[in-house]
Structures are given as C-alpha cells and as structure tokens.
Design a protein around this motif. Sequence first.
Motif, PDB file in Angstrom:
ATOM      1  N   PRO D  33       0.862  -1.191   0.000  1.00  0.00           N
ATOM      2  CA  PRO D  33       0.000   0.000   0.000  1.00  0.00           C
ATOM      3  C   PRO D  33       0.892   1.232   0.000  1.00  0.00           C
ATOM      4  CG  PRO D  33      -0.665  -1.541   1.729  1.00  0.00           C
ATOM      5  CD  PRO D  33       0.612  -2.071   1.149  1.00  0.00           C
ATOM      6  N   SER D  34       0.439   2.286  -0.669  1.00  0.00           N
ATOM      7  CA  SER D  34       1.240   3.512  -0.689  1.00  0.00           C
ATOM      8  C   SER D  34       1.345   4.077   0.725  1.00  0.00           C
ATOM      9  CB  SER D  34       0.569   4.546  -1.584  1.00  0.00           C
ATOM     10  OG  SER D  34      -0.522   5.142  -0.905  1.00  0.00           O
ATOM     11  N   ILE D  35       2.350   4.930   0.881  1.00  0.00           N
ATOM     12  CA  ILE D  35       2.548   5.536   2.200  1.00  0.00           C
ATOM     13  C   ILE D  35       1.278   6.220   2.670  1.00  0.00           C
ATOM     14  CG2 ILE D  35       3.737   7.411   3.381  1.00  0.00           C
ATOM     15  CD1 ILE D  35       6.273   6.642   1.970  1.00  0.00           C
ATOM     16  N   ARG D  36       0.632   6.961   1.759  1.00  0.00           N
ATOM     17  CA  ARG D  36      -0.584   7.685   2.155  1.00  0.00           C
ATOM     18  C   ARG D  36      -1.706   6.727   2.528  1.00  0.00           C
ATOM     19  NH1 ARG D  36       1.495  10.671  -1.774  1.00  0.00           N
ATOM     20  NH2 ARG D  36       2.011  12.863  -1.377  1.00  0.00           N
ATOM     21  N   GLU D  37      -1.895   5.689   1.688  1.00  0.00           N
ATOM     22  CA  GLU D  37      -2.948   4.701   1.983  1.00  0.00           C
ATOM     23  C   GLU D  37      -2.721   4.077   3.358  1.00  0.00           C
ATOM     24  OE1 GLU D  37      -3.643   3.034  -2.604  1.00  0.00           O
ATOM     25  OE2 GLU D  37      -2.633   1.820  -1.078  1.00  0.00           O
ATOM     26  N   MET D  38      -1.486   3.639   3.543  1.00  0.00           N
ATOM     27  CA  MET D  38      -1.133   2.983   4.796  1.00  0.00           C
ATOM     28  C   MET D  38      -1.380   3.922   5.974  1.00  0.00           C
ATOM     29  SD  MET D  38       0.095  -0.077   5.400  1.00  0.00           S
ATOM     30  CE  MET D  38       1.474  -1.069   5.974  1.00  0.00           C
ATOM     31  N   ALA D  39      -0.976   5.177   5.804  1.00  0.00           N
ATOM     32  CA  ALA D  39      -1.115   6.144   6.895  1.00  0.00           C
ATOM     33  C   ALA D  39      -2.588   6.331   7.250  1.00  0.00           C
ATOM     34  CB  ALA D  39      -0.483   7.470   6.498  1.00  0.00           C
ATOM     35  N   VAL D  40      -3.418   6.410   6.239  1.00  0.00           N
ATOM     36  CA  VAL D  40      -4.848   6.577   6.501  1.00  0.00           C
ATOM     37  C   VAL D  40      -5.400   5.340   7.186  1.00  0.00           C
ATOM     38  CG1 VAL D  40      -7.111   6.748   5.406  1.00  0.00           C
ATOM     39  CG2 VAL D  40      -5.228   8.205   4.615  1.00  0.00           C
ATOM     40  N   ALA D  41      -5.034   4.157   6.641  1.00  0.00           N
ATOM     41  CA  ALA D  41      -5.567   2.910   7.181  1.00  0.00           C
ATOM     42  C   ALA D  41      -5.175   2.715   8.649  1.00  0.00           C
ATOM     43  CB  ALA D  41      -5.071   1.730   6.349  1.00  0.00           C
ATOM     44  N   LEU D  42      -3.941   3.071   8.959  1.00  0.00           N
ATOM     45  CA  LEU D  42      -3.456   2.857  10.328  1.00  0.00           C
ATOM     46  C   LEU D  42      -3.679   4.076  11.214  1.00  0.00           C
ATOM     47  CD1 LEU D  42      -0.072   1.016   9.673  1.00  0.00           C
ATOM     48  CD2 LEU D  42      -2.378   0.091   9.849  1.00  0.00           C
ATOM     49  N   GLU D  43      -4.210   5.136  10.618  1.00  0.00           N
ATOM     50  CA  GLU D  43      -4.456   6.369  11.379  1.00  0.00           C
ATOM     51  C   GLU D  43      -3.165   6.867  12.013  1.00  0.00           C
ATOM     52  OE1 GLU D  43      -7.556   5.184  13.983  1.00  0.00           O
ATOM     53  OE2 GLU D  43      -9.131   5.598  12.544  1.00  0.00           O
ATOM     54  N   VAL D  44      -2.199   7.042  11.131  1.00  0.00           N
ATOM     55  CA  VAL D  44      -0.856   7.388  11.569  1.00  0.00           C
ATOM     56  C   VAL D  44      -0.340   8.478  10.650  1.00  0.00           C
ATOM     57  CG1 VAL D  44       1.492   6.488  11.375  1.00  0.00           C
ATOM     58  CG2 VAL D  44      -0.236   5.213  12.660  1.00  0.00           C
ATOM     59  N   ASN D  45       0.628   9.218  11.137  1.00  0.00           N
ATOM     60  CA  ASN D  45       1.218  10.259  10.294  1.00  0.00           C
ATOM     61  C   ASN D  45       2.013   9.609   9.154  1.00  0.00           C
ATOM     62  OD1 ASN D  45       3.276  12.242   9.399  1.00  0.00           O
ATOM     63  ND2 ASN D  45       2.203  13.507  10.915  1.00  0.00           N
ATOM     64  N   PRO D  46       1.842  10.112   7.908  1.00  0.00           N
ATOM     65  CA  PRO D  46       2.557   9.528   6.759  1.00  0.00           C
ATOM     66  C   PRO D  46       4.057   9.422   6.995  1.00  0.00           C
ATOM     67  CG  PRO D  46       0.945  11.128   5.999  1.00  0.00           C
ATOM     68  CD  PRO D  46       0.937  11.196   7.506  1.00  0.00           C
ATOM     69  N   THR D  48       5.533   8.612   9.575  1.00  0.00           N
ATOM     70  CA  THR D  48       5.817   7.406  10.352  1.00  0.00           C
ATOM     71  C   THR D  48       5.888   6.185   9.442  1.00  0.00           C
ATOM     72  OG1 THR D  48       4.638   8.378  12.220  1.00  0.00           O
ATOM     73  CG2 THR D  48       5.052   6.014  12.301  1.00  0.00           C
ATOM     74  N   VAL D  49       4.954   6.126   8.494  1.00  0.00           N
ATOM     75  CA  VAL D  49       4.964   5.012   7.545  1.00  0.00           C
ATOM     76  C   VAL D  49       6.218   5.101   6.675  1.00  0.00           C
ATOM     77  CG1 VAL D  49       3.765   3.895   5.646  1.00  0.00           C
ATOM     78  CG2 VAL D  49       2.451   4.923   7.518  1.00  0.00           C
ATOM     79  N   ALA D  50       6.550   6.323   6.266  1.00  0.00           N
ATOM     80  CA  ALA D  50       7.745   6.522   5.447  1.00  0.00           C
ATOM     81  C   ALA D  50       8.974   5.988   6.173  1.00  0.00           C
ATOM     82  CB  ALA D  50       7.919   7.994   5.121  1.00  0.00           C
ATOM     83  N   ARG D  51       9.021   6.248   7.451  1.00  0.00           N
ATOM     84  CA  ARG D  51      10.152   5.780   8.248  1.00  0.00           C
ATOM     85  C   ARG D  51      10.197   4.261   8.265  1.00  0.00           C
ATOM     86  NH1 ARG D  51      11.646   7.393  14.492  1.00  0.00           N
ATOM     87  NH2 ARG D  51      13.574   6.183  14.558  1.00  0.00           N
ATOM     88  N   THR D  52       9.017   3.644   8.373  1.00  0.00           N
ATOM     89  CA  THR D  52       8.939   2.187   8.360  1.00  0.00           C
ATOM     90  C   THR D  52       9.481   1.632   7.036  1.00  0.00           C
ATOM     91  OG1 THR D  52       6.976   2.184   9.760  1.00  0.00           O
ATOM     92  CG2 THR D  52       7.388   0.217   8.457  1.00  0.00           C
ATOM     93  N   TYR D  53       9.003   2.211   5.946  1.00  0.00           N
ATOM     94  CA  TYR D  53       9.396   1.711   4.640  1.00  0.00           C
ATOM     95  C   TYR D  53      10.908   1.893   4.428  1.00  0.00           C
ATOM     96  CZ  TYR D  53       4.572   0.946   3.129  1.00  0.00           C
ATOM     97  OH  TYR D  53       3.293   0.473   2.993  1.00  0.00           O
TER      98      TYR D  53
END
Lengths: 120, 120, 120, 120
Positions: D33-46, D48-53
């Motif tokens: 899932p894109s960073i934005r999709e993931m961020a929305v799904a997990l209710e997290v700041n994008p 944070t997802v970027a850091r994960t990836y």
Amino acid sequence: MEFKKTSAIYAQIAEYVGDNVLRKNWEADYRLPSIREMAVALEVNPNTVARTYAYLEEQGIIYTQRGIGYFVAKDAYKRVLAWRKKDFLQNDLPAVFKMMSLLNISFSELQILRGNYESK
Amino acid sequence: MEFKKTSAIYAQIAEYVGDNVLRKNWEADYRLPSIREMAVALEVNPNTVARTYAYLEEQGIIYTQRGIGYFVAKDAYKRVLAWRKKDFLQNDLPAVFKMMSLLNISFSELQILRGNYESK
Amino acid sequence: MEFKKTSAIYAQIAEYVGDNVLRKNWEADYRLPSIREMAVALEVNPNTVARTYAYLEEQGIIYTQRGIGYFVAKDAYKRVLAWRKKDFLQNDLPAVFKMMSLLNISFSELQILRGNYESK
Amino acid sequence: MEFKKTSAIYAQIAEYVGDNVLRKNWEADYRLPSIREMAVALEVNPNTVARTYAYLEEQGIIYTQRGIGYFVAKDAYKRVLAWRKKDFLQNDLPAVFKMMSLLNISFSELQILRGNYESK
DNA sequence: GTGGTCTAGACCACC
DNA sequence: GTGGTCTAGACCACA
C-alpha cells in the motif's frame, strides 16, 4: 451530598460518661475521675475533658463541688436515659428501619437475629 | 479510648451509589454520572470519585466502557444487597441491640415504634 | 491497527513483587519495602506504589499492619502462581505458538532450544 | 527498576508488514500500500509510515521504484524469517522458559497445551 | 517512622 | 467528551 464528619471528641467523651451511668457503673454521687486523670487516660487535652464536664453539668447530669471534683447527679440516670432515648428514637432507629426496608429484612427475621446476639 | 472516625469519603460515595441501586433508581445498564460530573456535584476531587468507581467495578457492581462511562452491572442489585446486608448484620444491628439493652427498650416496644414510622 | 501499549507502572511493580514471591526471595510474613522506600528505589511517586500494594492486598497476596508496613501473605505463593499461570496460558503462550507457526519452528526444535538455555 | 516502554510505532508497523510476508499474503514483487494509503488505514502520520518503509528497505525486505511504489523484495521471506527468528530466540523464548520454570510448567505440559490451541 | 486518604493538576487513549 | 494513569504534595492516625 453532605459527608459525615467525625463528631467532636468532647461529645464522644460525654457519651462515654453517659454509658457508665446507664450501665450503673457510676451511680448518684459517684465521683468522676478528675479532669487531669481523665485526660491522661483518654490521651486527650485536659481542656477537652473540661468542656465535656461543663456540657454534662449544663445538662444536669453531673454537678461540681469547687476544689473537690465532679459527681454524678441524683437524677443523672433519668436524664441520660431521656437524652439517649431521644437520640436513639430520632436518629438511629429510623435509619435502621429504613435499612431493613431496603434490605428486605422482616421484623420476624430481626427477632431471630436478636436471639443469636444474646446467646453470645 | 478509641474515638469513632468517619469512613473515607470514597466509601461514603460508594454507599450513595449502592443506595441508588437498592432503591432501584439506577437499574442494570444505567449510566452513572461521569467521574467529572459526580466530582463537581459532590464537591470532591475527581480522583476520589474515580477511586469509588474503581472500587465498585472490582466488586462487580458497575462496569466501564472506555471513553463512554460507567454503567450499573446486571447483577448489581444482588451484589449490593449482599454487601450491605453483611454490613448491617455485623455492625449496625449489634450496636442497636446493645443500645436497646442500655435503654431498656423491649422488643415489643420496638415493634410499636416500627409501626409509627411506617405510618408516616 | 491497534498498537501495543505497555501495562501501567503500578501493574509492572505488582509483577515485580510477584516475581520475588515466586522466586521465594520474599516468603510468608516477609516485610516489603515501605511505600516510600520503594518509591524512591523505583523513582516513582509514592501514590503509585501505594496503588500497587493496595491492589496486591485485594488479591490476598500481601497484608498490611497500620503504622508498621506490608507483609507477604501466608498463601501468597499459591495466589501469585494462579495469577501468573492464568496470564501465561491466556496471553503469552498463544503468542508463542502463533509465532512458532509463523516461523515454522517445530515442537521438537523447541525442545532442543530449551536444552540449550538450561545448560547456560 | 526499568519500566517497559511502548516500542516505537514505526517498528510496530514494520512487524505488521513482516507478518504479511511471513503469512505469504504479500509475496515477492507484491506492491505495498502507498505511504498515504497505509497512513490513513493505520491512522498514523505519513512520515511514520515513510520511516517504516525506509527501515524495511535498509533491511532488504522491500525495494522502491521511484514514482511507482514499494515492493516486496525477492528474498524478503528469507530475511524476515531470519530477523524474526533471531528476535524470537533471543528475547521471547528465554522469557518463556524462565516463566515456565517459575510456574513449574513442564515441557510435556506445554505439548498438551499446544494441542489445545491448535484445535481451536 | 508507617500506611490511608484527599486534593490539584497533568497527560494519554478512546469515542 | 469519556475513563486511566501518574505526579506532587498535604494531612491524619497509628506505633
């Protein structure tokens, strides 16, 4: 909501004296412990005991002989009885009946319970 | 001499809640006032109410839904009844019987008094 | 997604106490560190330790003597064992089995690993 | 005493991705899932997802095609397995064995419990 | 010294 | 908004 507050110590000591009268430990003309003795025994400030004695004197339950001490009044028993009975009937008993009603405790149940306590 | 102390405020609030359950003012799944509301109404610190609610939750008398509030448990009535009955039989009742003995109040007298209260 | 939270500090302290009981460092009637000592040692607020101790007292794991301190209860070991076993079986173990499944670790492999740890 | 702290959110998300790889929900070249999709799904700041990836990319578990997205690496399964296995063997397993020892749970008992969970 | 209670105010996660 | 937790500091009774 009003929270229960600890009743004044002097009043609790007055109850203690009253109990001794009711139990006939202290009969008419019995000399009460001196203010100082009482204060030491109860670990209380002498002023507090003095206040108790003054209060009981007002109520006609004890009398004082200056320089000698405090004594149980002639009709102390009668007066204490009236005092405590009034308290009991106006405060304690209504509360108990109210609680019995809430707890669904019948009067006949109470009578049985009474027997249990007495046999102890 | 041991002087009587009042029970803790949080415990008095617990009794207040219990009373409402016993009187069926608050039935199963009734939502209690929020901690903050209750604290304002009773003029105590929210922590004190929180302590009461936590205590009642442990007793299984109320339950909590995070972010929503506290609710009266299904078998709250049964549990409160058991709790208060135990208290009454162990503490209140012996005191009453002792007082009756001191005041020479007979059981039949008590029954008459009971009638007076009920007719009010 | 639900993120993992750490358990409350007071609960972690409770676990710490439980560990000492399970390891038999603290046996029946052992006097726990006072609330204030413990608070200083763990660098937390005394209220937090008080909460832990109150919780453990409710669980029957420790008991209190006013003005003296908290002590390990007679059947503390039994109670802690039951408490922790329940936790282990309900939470930890399922997680482990799930992880073994994900990692394709067989049970016999586990047994070998177990041997390695024990020999250390 | 050192209290457990909540592990960083980005690390928890990394575990989540790893789980999907291990379960073979996401196989090689699967587009995450894109960073934005993931961020929305997990209710997290994008971020944070970027850091994960970014972290997972460093580990060689995912790779990126600029302007297109992130994809599961060819040998992701192998790498995740190694990573998680190390964690499991070094951290989780010793804790479990320690607890088993404290709780007096034998290995054969464990085997029986395992059967119970699997049948669910 | 000990525990027991209460207040005041703060931050967090959930809804 | 809700409850849940934690800190800081206070006062009390008991020993």
